[in-house]
Design a protein around this motif. Structure first.
Motif, PDB file in Angstrom:
ATOM      1  N   CYS A  89       0.775  -1.170   0.066  1.00  0.00           N
ATOM      2  CA  CYS A  89       0.112  -0.188  -0.037  1.00  0.00           C
ATOM      3  C   CYS A  89       0.905   1.128   0.042  1.00  0.00           C
ATOM      4  CB  CYS A  89      -0.993   0.059   1.359  1.00  0.00           C
ATOM      5  SG  CYS A  89      -2.010  -1.389   1.215  1.00  0.00           S
ATOM      6  N   LEU A  90       0.186   2.474  -0.500  1.00  0.00           N
ATOM      7  CA  LEU A  90       0.945   3.519  -0.514  1.00  0.00           C
ATOM      8  C   LEU A  90       0.994   4.311   0.792  1.00  0.00           C
ATOM      9  CD1 LEU A  90      -0.084   5.059  -3.918  1.00  0.00           C
ATOM     10  CD2 LEU A  90       2.092   4.010  -3.440  1.00  0.00           C
ATOM     11  N   VAL A  91       2.039   5.103   1.291  1.00  0.00           N
ATOM     12  CA  VAL A  91       1.909   5.898   2.602  1.00  0.00           C
ATOM     13  C   VAL A  91       2.367   7.316   2.211  1.00  0.00           C
ATOM     14  CG1 VAL A  91       2.264   4.047   3.973  1.00  0.00           C
ATOM     15  CG2 VAL A  91       4.109   4.935   3.151  1.00  0.00           C
ATOM     16  N   CYS A  92       2.207   8.121   3.212  1.00  0.00           N
ATOM     17  CA  CYS A  92       2.506   9.596   2.933  1.00  0.00           C
ATOM     18  C   CYS A  92       3.901   9.783   3.549  1.00  0.00           C
ATOM     19  CB  CYS A  92       1.632  10.506   3.265  1.00  0.00           C
ATOM     20  SG  CYS A  92      -0.143  10.240   2.421  1.00  0.00           S
ATOM     21  N   ASP A  93       4.626  10.747   2.914  1.00  0.00           N
ATOM     22  CA  ASP A  93       5.684  11.405   3.765  1.00  0.00           C
ATOM     23  C   ASP A  93       5.538  12.511   4.644  1.00  0.00           C
ATOM     24  OD1 ASP A  93       8.005  12.698   4.737  1.00  0.00           O
ATOM     25  OD2 ASP A  93       9.211  12.068   2.936  1.00  0.00           O
ATOM     26  N   PRO A  94       5.521  12.303   5.928  1.00  0.00           N
ATOM     27  CA  PRO A  94       5.051  13.418   6.818  1.00  0.00           C
ATOM     28  C   PRO A  94       5.835  14.733   6.503  1.00  0.00           C
ATOM     29  CG  PRO A  94       6.201  11.722   8.145  1.00  0.00           C
ATOM     30  CD  PRO A  94       6.203  11.327   6.580  1.00  0.00           C
ATOM     31  N   THR A  95       6.911  14.932   6.120  1.00  0.00           N
ATOM     32  CA  THR A  95       7.461  15.934   5.890  1.00  0.00           C
ATOM     33  C   THR A  95       7.212  16.853   4.527  1.00  0.00           C
ATOM     34  OG1 THR A  95       9.526  14.911   4.978  1.00  0.00           O
ATOM     35  CG2 THR A  95       9.488  15.134   7.181  1.00  0.00           C
ATOM     36  N   THR A  96       7.176  15.933   3.467  1.00  0.00           N
ATOM     37  CA  THR A  96       6.805  16.561   2.361  1.00  0.00           C
ATOM     38  C   THR A  96       5.147  16.423   1.857  1.00  0.00           C
ATOM     39  OG1 THR A  96       7.302  14.274   1.195  1.00  0.00           O
ATOM     40  CG2 THR A  96       8.961  16.004   1.505  1.00  0.00           C
ATOM     41  N   SER A  97       4.481  15.644   2.495  1.00  0.00           N
ATOM     42  CA  SER A  97       2.908  15.391   2.153  1.00  0.00           C
ATOM     43  C   SER A  97       2.883  14.504   0.760  1.00  0.00           C
ATOM     44  CB  SER A  97       2.146  16.254   2.250  1.00  0.00           C
ATOM     45  OG  SER A  97       2.108  16.959   3.483  1.00  0.00           O
ATOM     46  N   GLN A  98       3.993  14.027   0.231  1.00  0.00           N
ATOM     47  CA  GLN A  98       3.960  13.265  -0.927  1.00  0.00           C
ATOM     48  C   GLN A  98       3.578  11.748  -0.466  1.00  0.00           C
ATOM     49  OE1 GLN A  98       4.446  14.442  -4.085  1.00  0.00           O
ATOM     50  NE2 GLN A  98       4.377  16.510  -3.046  1.00  0.00           N
ATOM     51  N   CYS A  99       2.620  11.204  -1.288  1.00  0.00           N
ATOM     52  CA  CYS A  99       1.916   9.830  -1.080  1.00  0.00           C
ATOM     53  C   CYS A  99       2.276   8.827  -1.970  1.00  0.00           C
ATOM     54  CB  CYS A  99       0.387  10.095  -0.801  1.00  0.00           C
ATOM     55  SG  CYS A  99      -0.011  11.305   0.476  1.00  0.00           S
ATOM     56  N   THR A 100       3.725   8.655  -2.136  1.00  0.00           N
ATOM     57  CA  THR A 100       3.938   7.807  -3.442  1.00  0.00           C
ATOM     58  C   THR A 100       4.895   6.561  -2.919  1.00  0.00           C
ATOM     59  OG1 THR A 100       5.979   9.298  -3.684  1.00  0.00           O
ATOM     60  CG2 THR A 100       3.747   9.619  -5.082  1.00  0.00           C
TER      61      THR A 100
END
Length: 336
Positions: free
Chosen positions: A118-129
């Motif tokens: 599953c995809l998750v988000c990077d909490p620092t950039t809010s990129q979910c890839t």
């Protein structure tokens, strides 16, 4: 007669006398707990949570009244969610007798990985890839929008099916309430990388609306779906086999159009045999027009109609009950 209105008021009076009591933690570490009378909840819950953030794992305890979306039945279950940057696995037990959540459950063990990604988000950039590998009971990918009190952020990850169900009803991720409240979603799906934020996903778990595990205070506000306000005074009789006591309650609030078809006075009445209620009500449609307090309904007269009612003890529905006042319909109800 608006049946839902009367039944909800009668149930509120009835459940006050027989409300469930559950042990509830007094602090975040649950170093001590106290008995708490539940509101609409009919279950107690105890959980031991293995929470991980930035590679550091801690064990937490949780005790409280539980909403039906969190505890649909008694027994043990495991909740699991992984957001990438943090995760939680909870061993939980639900029960339905007073203070039945007194024990402490063993901490859950890390679960073996699965093939689902599953995809998750990077909490620092809010990129979910970023893809992660799910584990244990996590057979769903999920996505939601959270409000953490400061910002609105996306949240993606792996989740067990019961976590998806509970999150829909609670408005937050169970045992991870600190990440924020859900403002959109969650949507859950079962194939790898199906939780792309821009993709349309379908939920695999039924949605149940209920209350949060911890007691909350609800403030009534004017809502767009309401068309008038109602200021009824109600006297409701709960005929229990042991007491047959009468209680009175004043109700004021916003009203749906199905409850207030027009402005003016009206009477609602329902009799279930073992419980009954009659309400004097008045509907109006200007701001704060329901400030007055109405007089109690008068004694109702028998109108000749008889309906079959149920005995709650043996659950048999063959007792004829004489209807009074405005009662003009017999009502069949099938328990779900």
């Amino acid at each position: 007669m608006n049946l839902i209105f009367l039944l909800s008021l009668i149930w509120e009076l009835y459940s006050t006398a027989a409300a469930l009591t559950c042990l509830t933690c007094t602090d975040q570490t649950c170093s001590s707990s106290i008995p708490l009378t539940c509101g609409s909840e009919t279950m107690c819950i105890i959980a031991t949570i293995l929470a991980t953030q930035s590679g550091i794992s801690v064990t937490q305890l949780y005790k409280a009244c539980a909403a039906s979306s969190l505890c649909p039945a008694t027994g043990t279950s495991t909740f699991s969610v992984n957001l990438g940057s943090q995760s939680a696995i909870a061993s939980a037990q639900c029960c339905n007798t007073d203070n039945c959540n007194s024990q402490t459950l063993p901490a859950p063990s890390p679960q073996p990985t699965k093939s689902l990604q599953c995809l998750v988000c990077d909490p620092t950039t809010s990129q979910c890839t970023t893809p992660i590998i799910c584990s244990g009971d996590e057979i769903n990918c999920f996505s939601a929008i959270l409000n953490n009190g400061t910002n609105t952020i996306p949240a993606l990850g792996c989740a067990s099916p019961n976590t998806c169900t509970a999150a829909s009803g609670l408005g937050s991720l169970p045992f991870m309430q600190s990440v924020g409240s859900i403002t959109s979603g969650p949507t859950c799906c079962t194939t790898s990388l199906c939780n792309v934020p821009s993709a349309t996903t379908t939920t695999t778990a039924p949605t149940t609306t209920t209350t949060t595990p911890a007691p909350t205070t609800t403030t009534r506000t004017t809502a767009a779906a309401t068309t008038s306000t109602i200021s009824p005074t109600i006297t409701s009789t709960i005929r229990a086999y042991s007491s047959g006591a009468t209680q009175q309650q004043i109700y004021k609030g916003c009203a749906a159009s199905s409850l207030c078809l027009r402005t003016g006075s009206q009477t609602f009445s329902v009799n279930l045999g073992f419980q009954s209620g009659v309400a004097s009500a008045e509907c109006c449609n200007t701001n704060n027009c329901n400030s007055q307090t109405l007089t109690l309904p008068g004694s109702e007269y028998l109108n000749g109609l008889k309906c079959v009612a149920c005995d709650p003890s043996p659950s048999q529905c063959n007792t004829p009950t004489a209807y009074s006042g405005d009662g003009g319909n017999c009502l069949p109800i099938t328990a779900q």
